[in-house]
Design a protein around this motif. Structure first.
Motif, PDB file in Angstrom:
ATOM      1  N   PHE A  66       0.811  -1.215   0.000  1.00 34.62           N
ATOM      2  CA  PHE A  66       0.000   0.000   0.000  1.00 34.62           C
ATOM      3  C   PHE A  66       0.847   1.269   0.000  1.00 34.62           C
ATOM      4  O   PHE A  66       0.400   2.327  -0.449  1.00 34.62           O
ATOM      5  CB  PHE A  66      -0.953   0.016   1.198  1.00 34.62           C
ATOM      6  CG  PHE A  66      -1.911   1.173   1.193  1.00 34.62           C
ATOM      7  CD1 PHE A  66      -3.040   1.150   0.396  1.00 34.62           C
ATOM      8  CD2 PHE A  66      -1.655   2.314   1.952  1.00 34.62           C
ATOM      9  CE1 PHE A  66      -3.912   2.234   0.360  1.00 34.62           C
ATOM     10  CE2 PHE A  66      -2.526   3.391   1.925  1.00 34.62           C
ATOM     11  CZ  PHE A  66      -3.658   3.356   1.134  1.00 34.62           C
ATOM     12  N   SER A  67       2.084   1.175   0.489  1.00 34.58           N
ATOM     13  CA  SER A  67       2.923   2.365   0.578  1.00 34.58           C
ATOM     14  C   SER A  67       3.183   3.008  -0.789  1.00 34.58           C
ATOM     15  O   SER A  67       3.555   4.188  -0.852  1.00 34.58           O
ATOM     16  CB  SER A  67       4.251   2.040   1.262  1.00 34.58           C
ATOM     17  OG  SER A  67       4.970   1.067   0.524  1.00 34.58           O
TER      18      SER A  67
ATOM     19  N   PRO B 197       1.504   9.558  -3.937  1.00 27.50           N
ATOM     20  CA  PRO B 197       0.456  10.062  -4.848  1.00 27.50           C
ATOM     21  C   PRO B 197      -0.781  10.585  -4.109  1.00 27.50           C
ATOM     22  O   PRO B 197      -1.385  11.578  -4.536  1.00 27.50           O
ATOM     23  CB  PRO B 197       0.116   8.832  -5.696  1.00 27.50           C
ATOM     24  CG  PRO B 197       1.359   8.021  -5.695  1.00 27.50           C
ATOM     25  CD  PRO B 197       1.948   8.202  -4.335  1.00 27.50           C
ATOM     26  N   LEU B 198      -1.151   9.946  -2.994  1.00 24.80           N
ATOM     27  CA  LEU B 198      -2.331  10.402  -2.259  1.00 24.80           C
ATOM     28  C   LEU B 198      -2.102  11.740  -1.562  1.00 24.80           C
ATOM     29  O   LEU B 198      -3.068  12.419  -1.190  1.00 24.80           O
ATOM     30  CB  LEU B 198      -2.743   9.350  -1.220  1.00 24.80           C
ATOM     31  CG  LEU B 198      -3.416   8.091  -1.781  1.00 24.80           C
ATOM     32  CD1 LEU B 198      -3.574   7.033  -0.700  1.00 24.80           C
ATOM     33  CD2 LEU B 198      -4.781   8.418  -2.391  1.00 24.80           C
ATOM     34  N   THR B 199      -0.843  12.123  -1.387  1.00 20.41           N
ATOM     35  CA  THR B 199      -0.561  13.439  -0.793  1.00 20.41           C
ATOM     36  C   THR B 199      -0.429  14.527  -1.857  1.00 20.41           C
ATOM     37  O   THR B 199      -0.164  15.685  -1.516  1.00 20.41           O
ATOM     38  CB  THR B 199       0.746  13.403   0.031  1.00 20.41           C
ATOM     39  OG1 THR B 199       1.855  13.122  -0.837  1.00 20.41           O
ATOM     40  CG2 THR B 199       0.665  12.356   1.129  1.00 20.41           C
TER      41      THR B 199
ATOM     42  N   LYS C 236       2.235  17.556  -8.787  1.00 16.39           N
ATOM     43  CA  LYS C 236       3.681  17.353  -8.732  1.00 16.39           C
ATOM     44  C   LYS C 236       4.239  17.517  -7.317  1.00 16.39           C
ATOM     45  O   LYS C 236       5.310  17.009  -7.005  1.00 16.39           O
ATOM     46  CB  LYS C 236       4.387  18.307  -9.695  1.00 16.39           C
ATOM     47  CG  LYS C 236       4.107  17.994 -11.164  1.00 16.39           C
ATOM     48  CD  LYS C 236       4.938  18.868 -12.087  1.00 16.39           C
ATOM     49  CE  LYS C 236       4.689  18.496 -13.547  1.00 16.39           C
ATOM     50  NZ  LYS C 236       5.496  19.354 -14.477  1.00 16.39           N
ATOM     51  N   ALA C 237       3.547  18.261  -6.503  1.00 20.94           N
ATOM     52  CA  ALA C 237       3.950  18.460  -5.105  1.00 20.94           C
ATOM     53  C   ALA C 237       2.692  18.720  -4.288  1.00 20.94           C
ATOM     54  O   ALA C 237       1.653  19.116  -4.835  1.00 20.94           O
ATOM     55  CB  ALA C 237       4.926  19.630  -4.981  1.00 20.94           C
ATOM     56  N   SER C 238       2.763  18.483  -2.985  1.00 23.77           N
ATOM     57  CA  SER C 238       1.608  18.714  -2.128  1.00 23.77           C
ATOM     58  C   SER C 238       1.222  20.186  -2.147  1.00 23.77           C
ATOM     59  O   SER C 238       2.090  21.074  -2.128  1.00 23.77           O
ATOM     60  CB  SER C 238       1.921  18.286  -0.692  1.00 23.77           C
ATOM     61  OG  SER C 238       2.107  16.888  -0.631  1.00 23.77           O
ATOM     62  N   ALA C 239      -0.067  20.424  -2.195  1.00 22.63           N
ATOM     63  CA  ALA C 239      -0.592  21.791  -2.221  1.00 22.63           C
ATOM     64  C   ALA C 239      -1.544  21.974  -1.037  1.00 22.63           C
ATOM     65  O   ALA C 239      -1.939  21.000  -0.386  1.00 22.63           O
ATOM     66  CB  ALA C 239      -1.326  22.032  -3.543  1.00 22.63           C
TER      67      ALA C 239
ATOM     68  N   ASP D 122      -4.214  19.327   0.290  1.00 23.06           N
ATOM     69  CA  ASP D 122      -3.802  17.930   0.122  1.00 23.06           C
ATOM     70  C   ASP D 122      -3.672  17.245   1.486  1.00 23.06           C
ATOM     71  O   ASP D 122      -3.397  17.896   2.500  1.00 23.06           O
ATOM     72  CB  ASP D 122      -2.457  17.861  -0.622  1.00 23.06           C
ATOM     73  CG  ASP D 122      -2.614  17.683  -2.116  1.00 23.06           C
ATOM     74  OD1 ASP D 122      -3.519  16.930  -2.517  1.00 23.06           O
ATOM     75  OD2 ASP D 122      -1.840  18.296  -2.877  1.00 23.06           O
ATOM     76  N   TRP D 123      -3.838  15.929   1.492  1.00 29.97           N
ATOM     77  CA  TRP D 123      -3.657  15.145   2.721  1.00 29.97           C
ATOM     78  C   TRP D 123      -2.178  15.044   3.055  1.00 29.97           C
ATOM     79  O   TRP D 123      -1.325  15.044   2.166  1.00 29.97           O
ATOM     80  CB  TRP D 123      -4.238  13.740   2.538  1.00 29.97           C
ATOM     81  CG  TRP D 123      -5.706  13.731   2.249  1.00 29.97           C
ATOM     82  CD1 TRP D 123      -6.656  14.575   2.745  1.00 29.97           C
ATOM     83  CD2 TRP D 123      -6.407  12.831   1.376  1.00 29.97           C
ATOM     84  NE1 TRP D 123      -7.894  14.258   2.243  1.00 29.97           N
ATOM     85  CE2 TRP D 123      -7.774  13.190   1.402  1.00 29.97           C
ATOM     86  CE3 TRP D 123      -6.008  11.755   0.580  1.00 29.97           C
ATOM     87  CZ2 TRP D 123      -8.746  12.512   0.678  1.00 29.97           C
ATOM     88  CZ3 TRP D 123      -6.965  11.073  -0.145  1.00 29.97           C
ATOM     89  CH2 TRP D 123      -8.319  11.445  -0.102  1.00 29.97           C
ATOM     90  N   SER D 124      -1.875  14.935   4.348  1.00 32.44           N
ATOM     91  CA  SER D 124      -0.483  14.793   4.774  1.00 32.44           C
ATOM     92  C   SER D 124      -0.079  13.325   4.777  1.00 32.44           C
ATOM     93  O   SER D 124      -0.926  12.425   4.828  1.00 32.44           O
ATOM     94  CB  SER D 124      -0.290  15.378   6.173  1.00 32.44           C
ATOM     95  OG  SER D 124      -0.889  14.542   7.151  1.00 32.44           O
ATOM     96  N   LEU D 125       1.235  13.084   4.755  1.00 37.86           N
ATOM     97  CA  LEU D 125       1.750  11.722   4.781  1.00 37.86           C
ATOM     98  C   LEU D 125       1.415  11.027   6.101  1.00 37.86           C
ATOM     99  O   LEU D 125       1.188   9.807   6.130  1.00 37.86           O
ATOM    100  CB  LEU D 125       3.263  11.738   4.556  1.00 37.86           C
ATOM    101  CG  LEU D 125       3.928  10.399   4.224  1.00 37.86           C
ATOM    102  CD1 LEU D 125       3.321   9.794   2.964  1.00 37.86           C
ATOM    103  CD2 LEU D 125       5.424  10.567   4.065  1.00 37.86           C
TER     104      LEU D 125
END
Length: 448
Positions: free
Chosen positions: A35-36, A41-43, A49-52, A55-58
């Motif tokens: 699952f990792s 991608p889910l963040t 291309k980068a978290s905005a 967006d969800w955190s890691l």
């Protein structure tokens, strides 16, 4: 067609068709260890291309795996008695619908950017499918292979350890296929995986059979065992869970899994930080894949070995050899021996997987065959607890060390010594395991 009565094998049925049915199930649900690949991608669902912002955190995403493992153990505990009553085909069918459906519900949560719905889909609904599917083949395999129960369960549970080797590249390839300039392709990947896994699990459910009443392998005559731990009785689950043996085995599984799953959760950053500048991210990914291979092969190897040397000696190997290897890892890392480091962890992960595969046969020895599915389900709550504690233990101790000035290369040393201590406790629990007392109420095995 799902009822137990309709799954009784005809005369001349080849019992070697049952392990492939089990593998259909376990190779699918082993996806949870991969699952990792969805974490990053889910963040970036909004930022791409980068978290905005938004967006969800890691950290938020990281809990999905823990929830799935937690629900796996709880579902196993509650579904065990139901499985023994309705038979493997109905249970496997329910598991396929839950696990596949969990991906679909999770995909809806991803599309709506609704994190609770993703948790419910993959973590809760999918976790229920994981738990039911994990225990479904165990009782059936032990019944079909009374002459080699360790080998049989090891062959099936091996699939759970190896499922990630299929799921990881497949998931990455599907996300690449579905990706567009405005979408990372995670949601359609979830839907596709849900359909694929549901189909293969339903194939396993269609293949599975239970033996006819009184069936025995050709030429097999149950011998009076000279091993003290092997019971002549079949204990009901309510009786088994009131014995000290059950709780000793619970503690053994909990301690073995806590030590192993903590390493699995941080394998890639750990080897890069302990050998800073000498191990690239690509090489670290290869290390993770190699650990999965050892995890998979160890499930079959150690469970098969236990048929010859016994379950208790096998668990002593897990705990005592594991203790030595964990204690040696910090010194090996300081010496700069990457090959020895990889070998040590490969053996550790083989015994981590072997612990899962050997425990059903250990339960069968102590409590008999008739209710082993339900008893095994109760025992897997140890996995739930370890699935939360292991990663937390590694993560928080590492962070504490670094925040107090310890170099990243040395931040895992204390954790390794703690893991060695946990395995010492496991060895003491194994030492205390004895035969179930004859004064405890038991029953004769009913007709299948």
């Amino acid at each position: 067609m799902l009822d137990r009565d309709h799954t009784v094998a005809p005369a001349g049925f080849n019992r070697w068709l049952i392990p492939p049915a089990a593998l259909c199930i376990h190779l699918c649900i082993g996806e949870v260890y991969a699952f990792s690949v969805f974490n990053l991608p889910l963040t970036r669902l909004i930022g791409l291309k980068a978290s905005a912002p938004g967006d969800w955190s890691l950290v938020d995403i990281g809990w999905i795996f823990s929830v799935a493992i937690l629900v796996l153990g709880l579902a196993s505990a509650f579904a065990g008695s139901w499985l023994d009553r309705v038979g493997p085909r109905k249970a496997m069918t329910a598991a396929a619908l839950c696990f596949g459906g969990g991906f679909v519900v999770g995909a809806i949560g991803i599309s709506l950017h609704n994190l609770p719905l993703l948790f419910f889909g993959y973590g809760v609904l999918g976790g229920c499918g994981l738990g039911i599917a994990y225990i479904s083949p165990v009782r059936t395999l032990i019944t079909w292979f009374p002459d080699r129960p360790g080998m049989a369960t090891g062959l099936a549970i091996m699939g759970f350890g190896g499922g990630a080797m299929i799921a990881s590249p497949l998931s990455v390839a599907l996300m690449h296929h579905y990706a567009t300039p405005t979408d990372l392709g995670v949601a359609p990947t979830f839907v596709t995986l849900g359909i694929i896994y549901a189909v293969f699990m339903l194939i396993g459910a269609a293949i599975v059979r239970v033996p006819a009443p009184g069936w025995r392998p050709a030429g097999y005559v149950p011998a009076a065992s000279t091993r003290r731990l092997i019971s002549d009785h079949h204990y009901e689950v309510a009786t088994a869970v009131r014995t000290p043996q059950f709780y000793l085995l619970w503690a053994m599984l909990f301690l073995n899994v806590t030590a192993g799953i903590g390493v699995l959760s941080q394998a890639s950053p750990m080897i890069q930080e302990m050998f800073h500048g000498h191990v690239s991210p690509l090489a670290a990914a290869g290390f993770v894949g190699l650990l999965s291979l050892f995890n998979m092969v160890g499930r079959f190897f150690w469970a098969s070995i236990s048929d010859y040397i016994g379950r208790k000696p096998t668990y002593f190997v897990f705990f005592l050899l594991g203790l030595v290897l964990y204690a040696a890892v910090p010194s090996i890392a300081r010496a700069g021996s990457i090959a020895m480091f990889v070998l040590c962890y490969g053996i550790i992960l083989s015994m981590y997987g072997g612990g899962f595969a050997t425990i059903p046969a250990y339960l069968k020895d102590l409590f008999g065959t008739t209710y082993v599915g339900a008893i095994h389900g109760r025992l897997l709550t140890a996995w739930s607890a370890a699935g939360v504690l292991g990663p937390v233990l590694v993560d928080y101790i590492r962070q504490y060390q670094i925040s107090h000035g310890v170099a990243k290369a040395d931040a895992y040393s204390v954790t390794m010594y703690i893991m060695a201590g946990l395995l010492l406790l496991g060895a003491l629990c194994n030492l205390a395991v004895g035969p179930v007392g004859t004064h405890i109420r038991s029953i004769s095995a009913p007709a299948e």
